[in-house]
Write a protein that holds these residues in place. Sequence first.
Motif, mmCIF file in Angstrom:
data_model
loop_
_atom_site.group_PDB
_atom_site.id
_atom_site.type_symbol
_atom_site.label_atom_id
_atom_site.label_comp_id
_atom_site.label_asym_id
_atom_site.label_seq_id
_atom_site.Cartn_x
_atom_site.Cartn_y
_atom_site.Cartn_z
ATOM 1 N N LYS A 22 0.812 -1.248 -0.119
ATOM 2 C CA LYS A 22 0.002 -0.025 0.018
ATOM 3 C C LYS A 22 0.919 1.163 -0.182
ATOM 4 O O LYS A 22 1.446 1.675 0.904
ATOM 5 C CB LYS A 22 -0.938 0.073 1.438
ATOM 6 N N SER A 23 0.807 2.007 -1.053
ATOM 7 C CA SER A 23 1.599 3.187 -1.241
ATOM 8 C C SER A 23 1.043 4.032 -2.300
ATOM 9 O O SER A 23 0.589 3.939 -3.042
ATOM 10 C CB SER A 23 3.058 2.913 -1.581
ATOM 11 N N ARG A 24 1.602 5.302 -2.014
ATOM 12 C CA ARG A 24 1.242 6.190 -3.133
ATOM 13 C C ARG A 24 1.629 5.862 -4.481
ATOM 14 O O ARG A 24 2.661 5.221 -4.805
ATOM 15 C CB ARG A 24 2.040 7.667 -2.864
ATOM 16 N N HIS A 25 0.746 6.170 -5.527
ATOM 17 C CA HIS A 25 1.014 6.127 -6.956
ATOM 18 C C HIS A 25 1.131 4.419 -7.081
ATOM 19 O O HIS A 25 1.964 4.057 -7.939
ATOM 20 C CB HIS A 25 2.149 6.922 -7.612
ATOM 21 N N LEU A 26 0.462 3.499 -6.332
ATOM 22 C CA LEU A 26 0.534 2.129 -6.688
ATOM 23 C C LEU A 26 -0.060 1.637 -7.997
ATOM 24 O O LEU A 26 0.951 1.058 -8.384
ATOM 25 C CB LEU A 26 -0.137 1.655 -5.749
ATOM 26 N N ALA A 27 -0.687 2.467 -8.510
ATOM 27 C CA ALA A 27 -1.375 2.542 -9.498
ATOM 28 C C ALA A 27 -0.251 2.107 -10.960
ATOM 29 O O ALA A 27 -0.286 1.446 -11.726
ATOM 30 C CB ALA A 27 -2.590 3.291 -10.218
ATOM 31 N N GLY A 62 -4.111 3.437 4.910
ATOM 32 C CA GLY A 62 -3.072 3.045 6.132
ATOM 33 C C GLY A 62 -2.006 2.544 5.407
ATOM 34 O O GLY A 62 -1.450 1.567 5.942
ATOM 35 N N GLY A 63 -1.722 2.933 4.453
ATOM 36 C CA GLY A 63 -0.407 2.618 3.427
ATOM 37 C C GLY A 63 0.719 3.144 4.277
ATOM 38 O O GLY A 63 1.005 3.894 5.139
ATOM 39 N N ALA A 64 1.932 2.765 3.481
ATOM 40 C CA ALA A 64 3.262 2.999 4.055
ATOM 41 C C ALA A 64 3.875 4.531 3.198
ATOM 42 O O ALA A 64 5.031 4.591 3.195
ATOM 43 C CB ALA A 64 4.339 1.808 3.463
#
Length: 972
Positions: free
Chosen positions: A461-466, A829-831
């Motif tokens: 789970k993180s930003r810009h995972l897409a 709740g990501g990293a």
Amino acid sequence: MADEGGVGSGLGGRLEGAVRRVWAKHDRDAEGWLPLWRHLEDTAAVAGLLWDEWLPGQIRDVIAGSLPEGWVDGRRLVVWLAGVHDVGKATPAFACQVDQLADRMRDVGLQMRTQTQFGPDRKLAPHGLAGQLLLQEWLEERHGWAGRQSGQFAVVVGGHHGVPPEHGQIKALYDRPHLLRTPGPAQEVWRRVQEELLDGCADVFGVRERLGAWRSVRLPQPVQVLLSAVVIVADWIASNPELFPYFPQEVPRSGEERVAAAWRGLSLPPWWQSYMPPVDAGELFASRFDLPDGAVVRPVQEAVVRLAHAVPVVGLMVVEAPMGEGKTEAALAAAEIFAARSGAGGVFFALPTMATGNAMFPRLLDWLDRLPSEGGARMSVLLAHSKAALNDDFAELMRESRQPVTAVDVDEDVPSWRPADPGRVAPAVLVAHAWLRGRKKAMLSSFVVGTVDQLLFAGLKSRHLALRHLAVAGKVVVIDEAHAYDTYMGAYLDRVLEWLGAYGVPVVVLSATLPAGRRRELAEAYAGAGPGAEGFAEVEEAGGYPLVTCVAPGEAPVVEHSAMSGRGGRVLLEVLEDGLDVLVDRLGAELGGGGCVLVIRNTVQRVLDTAKALRERFGQDCVTVAHSRFVDVDRAMKDADLLARFGPPEKSAAVRPAGPHIVVASQVAEQSLDVDFDLMVSDLCPVDLLLQRMGRLHRHQRGEGQADRPAGMREARCLVTGVDWAATVPVAVRGSVAVYGQYSLLRSLAVLRPHLEGGQHVRLPQDISVLVQAAYGQQTAVPAGWEEAWGLALVRHEKHRADQAEQAGRFRIDPAGRDGRPLIGWVSGGAGDADDTRAGRAQVRDSQETLEVLVVQRLGDGRLVTLPWLAKDGRGRARGGLDLPLDRCPSPAAARAAASSGLRLPIQFSAPKVMDQALDELEKLFVPAWQSKDSHWLAGQLILVLDADCQTRLAGFALHYSESDGLEVTRV
């Protein structure tokens, strides 16, 4: 300030009045601006070009698969969502941020509070979330969609800045409508402007007539992810002012001319199109690889090629074959076939470490050079790890590919160039494209070699995972050394495989020593079958070795046992009591007639202690040390030296030591080094790793019947040590237990007893799978008298695995939800950001946080210099002894040489208190002149300064570094 950005065709041509005053971009320095309609039209046009010229067919198939009119609908949807992505900027909460632009909007009735008057509430309406709510409202009120239908489309708008919104954020904005439209008379003006934009986008981008058909569509979550990623990429490109200038700087021209100029200036390499290669494996391998004279394709390679062509549906292929059997070449052959069948536009080759990634990169480049292509088509290439820029092959590629990213006017005469033209700005085939760099975009390159962390980040789970999903969804993914990942990493790998299966990504998994249970877990994860699913028992129960397993969602698994290649031999295992005196005496007896010995220790301290004792007996020049505590450039030279002296006979014959020589190494010698020794000594380790180590013993034929080896070493022997063999239950030394755990070592001992005690040879490769399955299966027999120790070790082992699984689950994404369920809260709740830094790698590896430093030396006169012995770089330039001035940026050569001297401090510095103390001491050397943008090699780095004798103290430890032995650490 130019009025409303001009008039033209397209979206701008159908809008008039207040809507033309709404702004999207502002340059505070030049006072340039961009109207919202213009940015939306730019982004939509870029999205269309991405679909037409950049997205692989594999990705377009996934997006189009759930739409009534397939690819035609897919393109329409991508363009439309890109066209409406910033509609949330047509709100008071956004528009109030630039006073002069807000005043121009107020002049036409779009009243709004000032930024100060809004207060902190304004942050509850980020424009992505605002756009999602406006789009949902428009679909529901104007087109009769239900909320559950509109959310799956609109969430793409809500998440276009990298994080899909959460339910709480949506509710908070719903409860504050004044952030979307100013109450009172202006409310209808705002509503009219928002609806004009959405109506205009629906008409201009050709979706108004499709909205009725799309209302019944249930978008799978993987499709929502890919749509989000494509919109993000299109937005980033369209937001680059060098490509899309702001007004009034922009020259008068049509929107089509503006976009055409930008696209030509960007010059993104198109997706790779693989042509179906020959069915005959011999013909394929001869044309793709530099095979030695007389080489023949091995049976497992033939099986891989045949099955890659024959399986009904492309999916997961697991290749289990011995070390040195050509699995890498087989994987690349399978990747080419799979890409031709699936429409994949590239390959990602994932390896366990940076060192293995560096070794693989030139092999990938050689393979790419041999691939057929039309008209010198360009292919973007990347080495993906945190120190890639220090790799000579990749650095050279970046230099050759250097190009500005600027707009090219459509009226300019753009010269054509040929591959042989010395004036060209990029090579004809392989480019490290300037735009496809940076931690968020780099993986979008077509061909990537990197650490497995880069793949595991797709499960975090993180930003810009897409964007990470877009990067892998269009490729064939190859995962090497699949046995090397523990429960923690395996949890991430399994989740990533679930998503890859949902995308239909072809995956090739390679291993020499894969437990059967793990094979089944990988297959079930990819197929989305869940533990214990029907039809997968045969995957686990399959016997034979080598083995090729093929799995695809909804298809029955295919398992094929391949014939042996005829290579291999027998290894005699012998017990050797632990103790330096015992080892020195034994090697003294063994090496009377010369020979090359590899001693593998499980900890660096045992490596150093062993080397010291052996040098006292054999001399400094007869002992070489290899482990992970060398600075990067020294480590690379160590690997190169080992390959040069102990590699295949055709490459090392002239320099292989004639007299006795001993290499004392840690696990760095365990994999991905094609080295060959006459005798091996190894600390006890898990059986799969011991087999990997044995792959470095008599790896090549040296004369008929190994006649070119010393007389006493023509039989392959491995002496197993690091154990108290006299105990009732053999006890491994403490360092080995700390690294591998007592349970794994006991299981290894249990299955090796017939070989260690009974003199039974290990047959390679015949016994590899037998031993691995016995060690990791459910039926391992517990030797008599071991029951109590075995039980206690098992309890600790199971607890550790459970702790790893729980820890991994905290930041791991969920499996894809049911079709039609919006991606709301996908990474909640990501990293934060995920990248290949010390902190980033710790998120997907169950390892203690470590410190990494750049090692330099302070001379007697006070000057800082790079380490004096550093080898020259790939272009023959000196790296050693270069000045590092403190009052200015060092020269680029000196800064890069210092950056190539990175070193990860050992586990002693991972304890929180010790790490804090070390950080405090290291940060005392803070050089302001090195922190500028002109010093990117050194900015933000921790510098470890050695004295003239290459010593220093840090956090209560004495440190000594040498070219021969690396870093030695002792407590003061």
